[in-house]
Design a protein around this motif. Structure first.
Motif, PDB file in Angstrom:
ATOM      1  N   MET A   1       0.777  -1.174  -0.049  1.00  0.00           N
ATOM      2  CA  MET A   1       0.333  -0.468   0.042  1.00  0.00           C
ATOM      3  C   MET A   1       0.852   1.438   0.161  1.00  0.00           C
ATOM      4  SD  MET A   1      -3.120  -1.110   2.618  1.00  0.00           S
ATOM      5  CE  MET A   1      -1.695  -1.477   3.466  1.00  0.00           C
ATOM      6  N   PRO A   2       0.735   2.336  -0.563  1.00  0.00           N
ATOM      7  CA  PRO A   2       1.304   2.932  -1.196  1.00  0.00           C
ATOM      8  C   PRO A   2       1.504   4.581  -0.244  1.00  0.00           C
ATOM      9  CG  PRO A   2      -0.190   4.190  -2.085  1.00  0.00           C
ATOM     10  CD  PRO A   2      -0.664   2.591  -1.997  1.00  0.00           C
ATOM     11  N   SER A   3       2.558   5.466   0.673  1.00  0.00           N
ATOM     12  CA  SER A   3       2.343   6.291   1.245  1.00  0.00           C
ATOM     13  C   SER A   3       1.818   7.636   0.249  1.00  0.00           C
ATOM     14  CB  SER A   3       3.373   6.705   2.179  1.00  0.00           C
ATOM     15  OG  SER A   3       3.875   5.700   2.877  1.00  0.00           O
ATOM     16  N   LEU A   4       1.125   8.335   0.858  1.00  0.00           N
ATOM     17  CA  LEU A   4       0.400   9.448  -0.148  1.00  0.00           C
ATOM     18  C   LEU A   4       1.743  10.416  -0.714  1.00  0.00           C
ATOM     19  CD1 LEU A   4      -2.830  11.097   0.222  1.00  0.00           C
ATOM     20  CD2 LEU A   4      -1.356  12.805   0.500  1.00  0.00           C
ATOM     21  N   THR A   5       1.784  10.692  -1.319  1.00  0.00           N
ATOM     22  CA  THR A   5       2.036  11.576  -2.786  1.00  0.00           C
ATOM     23  C   THR A   5       1.427  12.467  -3.013  1.00  0.00           C
ATOM     24  OG1 THR A   5       2.655  10.275  -3.991  1.00  0.00           O
ATOM     25  CG2 THR A   5       4.594  10.006  -1.907  1.00  0.00           C
ATOM     26  N   VAL A   6       2.003  13.581  -3.193  1.00  0.00           N
ATOM     27  CA  VAL A   6       1.136  14.245  -4.057  1.00  0.00           C
ATOM     28  C   VAL A   6       2.746  14.746  -5.298  1.00  0.00           C
ATOM     29  CG1 VAL A   6       0.951  16.990  -4.297  1.00  0.00           C
ATOM     30  CG2 VAL A   6       0.547  15.328  -2.769  1.00  0.00           C
ATOM     31  N   THR A   7       1.946  15.002  -6.879  1.00  0.00           N
ATOM     32  CA  THR A   7       3.162  14.969  -7.935  1.00  0.00           C
ATOM     33  C   THR A   7       3.098  16.246  -8.402  1.00  0.00           C
ATOM     34  OG1 THR A   7       1.183  14.374  -9.675  1.00  0.00           O
ATOM     35  CG2 THR A   7       2.403  12.724  -8.737  1.00  0.00           C
ATOM     36  N   GLY A   8       3.449  16.927  -9.593  1.00  0.00           N
ATOM     37  CA  GLY A   8       3.753  17.807 -10.034  1.00  0.00           C
ATOM     38  C   GLY A   8       4.558  18.982  -9.164  1.00  0.00           C
ATOM     39  N   ASP A   9       5.191  20.123 -10.003  1.00  0.00           N
ATOM     40  CA  ASP A   9       5.929  21.303  -9.738  1.00  0.00           C
ATOM     41  C   ASP A   9       5.883  21.553  -8.261  1.00  0.00           C
ATOM     42  OD1 ASP A   9       7.796  22.858  -9.629  1.00  0.00           O
ATOM     43  OD2 ASP A   9       7.692  23.226 -11.339  1.00  0.00           O
ATOM     44  N   ALA A  10       6.803  21.542  -7.388  1.00  0.00           N
ATOM     45  CA  ALA A  10       6.533  21.290  -5.766  1.00  0.00           C
ATOM     46  C   ALA A  10       6.759  23.249  -5.677  1.00  0.00           C
ATOM     47  CB  ALA A  10       7.310  20.752  -4.564  1.00  0.00           C
ATOM     48  N   ASP A  11       7.798  23.462  -6.602  1.00  0.00           N
ATOM     49  CA  ASP A  11       7.592  25.488  -6.214  1.00  0.00           C
ATOM     50  C   ASP A  11       6.831  25.558  -6.802  1.00  0.00           C
ATOM     51  OD1 ASP A  11      10.625  24.373  -4.694  1.00  0.00           O
ATOM     52  OD2 ASP A  11      11.756  24.846  -6.778  1.00  0.00           O
ATOM     53  N   ARG A  12       6.570  25.347  -7.540  1.00  0.00           N
ATOM     54  CA  ARG A  12       5.232  26.356  -7.959  1.00  0.00           C
ATOM     55  C   ARG A  12       4.297  26.148  -7.463  1.00  0.00           C
ATOM     56  NH1 ARG A  12       3.294  25.054 -14.424  1.00  0.00           N
ATOM     57  NH2 ARG A  12       6.081  25.664 -15.247  1.00  0.00           N
ATOM     58  N   LEU A  13       3.812  24.750  -6.719  1.00  0.00           N
ATOM     59  CA  LEU A  13       2.073  24.347  -5.840  1.00  0.00           C
ATOM     60  C   LEU A  13       2.959  25.840  -4.630  1.00  0.00           C
ATOM     61  CD1 LEU A  13       0.604  23.476  -4.690  1.00  0.00           C
ATOM     62  CD2 LEU A  13       1.433  21.632  -3.838  1.00  0.00           C
ATOM     63  N   ARG A  14       4.127  25.722  -3.882  1.00  0.00           N
ATOM     64  CA  ARG A  14       4.113  26.747  -3.292  1.00  0.00           C
ATOM     65  C   ARG A  14       4.289  27.834  -3.001  1.00  0.00           C
ATOM     66  NH1 ARG A  14       8.185  22.354  -2.115  1.00  0.00           N
ATOM     67  NH2 ARG A  14       7.861  21.410   0.012  1.00  0.00           N
ATOM     68  N   SER A  15       4.442  28.980  -4.355  1.00  0.00           N
ATOM     69  CA  SER A  15       4.408  29.874  -4.328  1.00  0.00           C
ATOM     70  C   SER A  15       2.916  30.278  -4.848  1.00  0.00           C
ATOM     71  CB  SER A  15       4.698  30.554  -5.997  1.00  0.00           C
ATOM     72  OG  SER A  15       4.800  31.955  -6.243  1.00  0.00           O
ATOM     73  N   ALA A  16       1.425  29.395  -5.492  1.00  0.00           N
ATOM     74  CA  ALA A  16       0.317  29.727  -6.005  1.00  0.00           C
ATOM     75  C   ALA A  16      -0.063  29.173  -4.558  1.00  0.00           C
ATOM     76  CB  ALA A  16      -0.022  28.446  -6.809  1.00  0.00           C
ATOM     77  N   SER A  17      -0.109  28.013  -3.611  1.00  0.00           N
ATOM     78  CA  SER A  17      -0.106  28.384  -2.474  1.00  0.00           C
ATOM     79  C   SER A  17      -0.432  29.398  -1.156  1.00  0.00           C
ATOM     80  CB  SER A  17      -0.726  27.121  -2.002  1.00  0.00           C
ATOM     81  OG  SER A  17       1.147  26.696  -1.961  1.00  0.00           O
ATOM     82  N   ASP A  18       0.376  30.094  -1.376  1.00  0.00           N
ATOM     83  CA  ASP A  18       1.340  31.171  -0.642  1.00  0.00           C
ATOM     84  C   ASP A  18       0.327  32.558  -0.667  1.00  0.00           C
ATOM     85  OD1 ASP A  18       2.661  29.780   1.264  1.00  0.00           O
ATOM     86  OD2 ASP A  18       5.051  30.064  -0.034  1.00  0.00           O
ATOM     87  N   ALA A  19       0.310  32.657  -1.978  1.00  0.00           N
ATOM     88  CA  ALA A  19      -0.586  33.820  -2.761  1.00  0.00           C
ATOM     89  C   ALA A  19      -1.934  33.167  -2.034  1.00  0.00           C
ATOM     90  CB  ALA A  19      -0.822  33.814  -4.105  1.00  0.00           C
ATOM     91  N   LEU A  20      -2.310  32.361  -1.448  1.00  0.00           N
ATOM     92  CA  LEU A  20      -3.899  32.750  -0.727  1.00  0.00           C
ATOM     93  C   LEU A  20      -3.981  32.431   0.737  1.00  0.00           C
ATOM     94  CD1 LEU A  20      -5.207  29.599  -3.230  1.00  0.00           C
ATOM     95  CD2 LEU A  20      -5.939  31.413  -3.105  1.00  0.00           C
TER      96      LEU A  20
END
Length: 267
Positions: A1-20
């Motif tokens: 069984m997998p441990s949950l992970t999030v794919t994609g560009d982490a730096d872009r995600l952090r920038s977009a989410s910090d704006a919220l």
């Protein structure tokens, strides 16, 4: 069984989410005036649970699965608008409490996906996110499936499948009253580790009834993640004080996970 992970560009995600972050309010840490079951206020200091969580115990015969809350929200607020209109964008035009400009539902869905993805990204490795079989959304009481939150979660880029494991039954389920048998599992879940997710938590009647159905079917609900927990500062001066305290606090994407419910006893 997998441990949950999030794919994609982490730096872009952090920038977009910090704006919220300006639109998010951190849930309160454990305190004498805070319910450990739902991050709400205790009606009476010294009681173990708030009256809503006490209703869960009485109605379902189980302690609540502690709600892990990403943000608090109030009405009106932009976060309230996002959570309301991503499911029903047509209602936005005539809503007198709306604070956010009209926009396509896909933009609101993407914003909620960004918030959820960042939260999960910063909590990768937490015990409730390990060895998962499925991520499950609490079904809507009024709208036909699939739930719009499933699109939010699929936009996160998870390595664990988002599966519709529950459906509403004909058992009445009111907004403030949890009910046995209100949900039924659509497939076998015995011994499965399931992460349960809901968009809004007010009284917990829906989320806790759904968690109970999974537990009764033999699943282990590792956690209940809630995108936003409703607070009503106008309800009581004590509630207003908690809201003001949290609105002034720094928001963090990391959380201290509450103790999860025990694995279900064999039948």
């Amino acid at each position: 069984m997998p441990s949950l992970t999030v794919t994609g560009d982490a730096d872009r995600l952090r920038s977009a989410s910090d704006a919220l972050i300006p639109y998010l309010v951190p849930p309160p840490p454990p305190a004498a005036d805070i319910c450990p079951g739902c991050s709400s206020w205790r009606d009476v200091l010294g009681q173990d649970l708030c009256h809503n969580c006490a209703d869960v115990v009485q109605a379902l015969g189980r302690v609540p699965v502690p709600a892990t809350v990403i943000s608090l929200y109030r009405k009106p607020s932009p976060l309230r608008d996002w959570l309301t209109f991503y499911k029903d964008p047509d209602a936005a035009a005539d809503d007198e409490h709306r604070q956010w400009p009209l926009e396509p539902a896909r933009e609101t869905t993407a914003r909620l996906s960004t918030i959820t993805a960042r939260f999960l990204l910063e909590n990768v490795g937490a015990a409730p996110l390990q060895d998962l079989d499925a991520v499950c959304v609490v079904p809507s009481t009024r709208r036909q499936p699939p739930h719009a939150l499933e699109a939010v979660l699929r936009g996160v880029g998870l390595n664990v499948p988002v599966v519709s494991l529950l459906q509403r039954t004909t058992t009445p389920l009111e907004h403030s009253h949890p009910a046995l048998g209100a949900y039924a599992c659509t497939e076998p879940v015995q011994d499965s580790r399931v992460l349960l997710v809901d968009d809004v938590y007010t009284t917990g009647a829906l989320s806790q009834s759904a968690a109970h159905a999974l537990q009764e079917a033999g699943a282990h609900v590792t956690a209940l993640i809630v995108l936003a927990r409703r607070f009503n500062p106008g309800h009581d001066p004590a509630v207003a004080a908690i809201w003001q305290r949290q609105a002034a606090a720094a928001f963090s994407w990391r959380c201290d996970w509450p103790s999860t419910s025990a694995p279900p006893s064999p039948h």
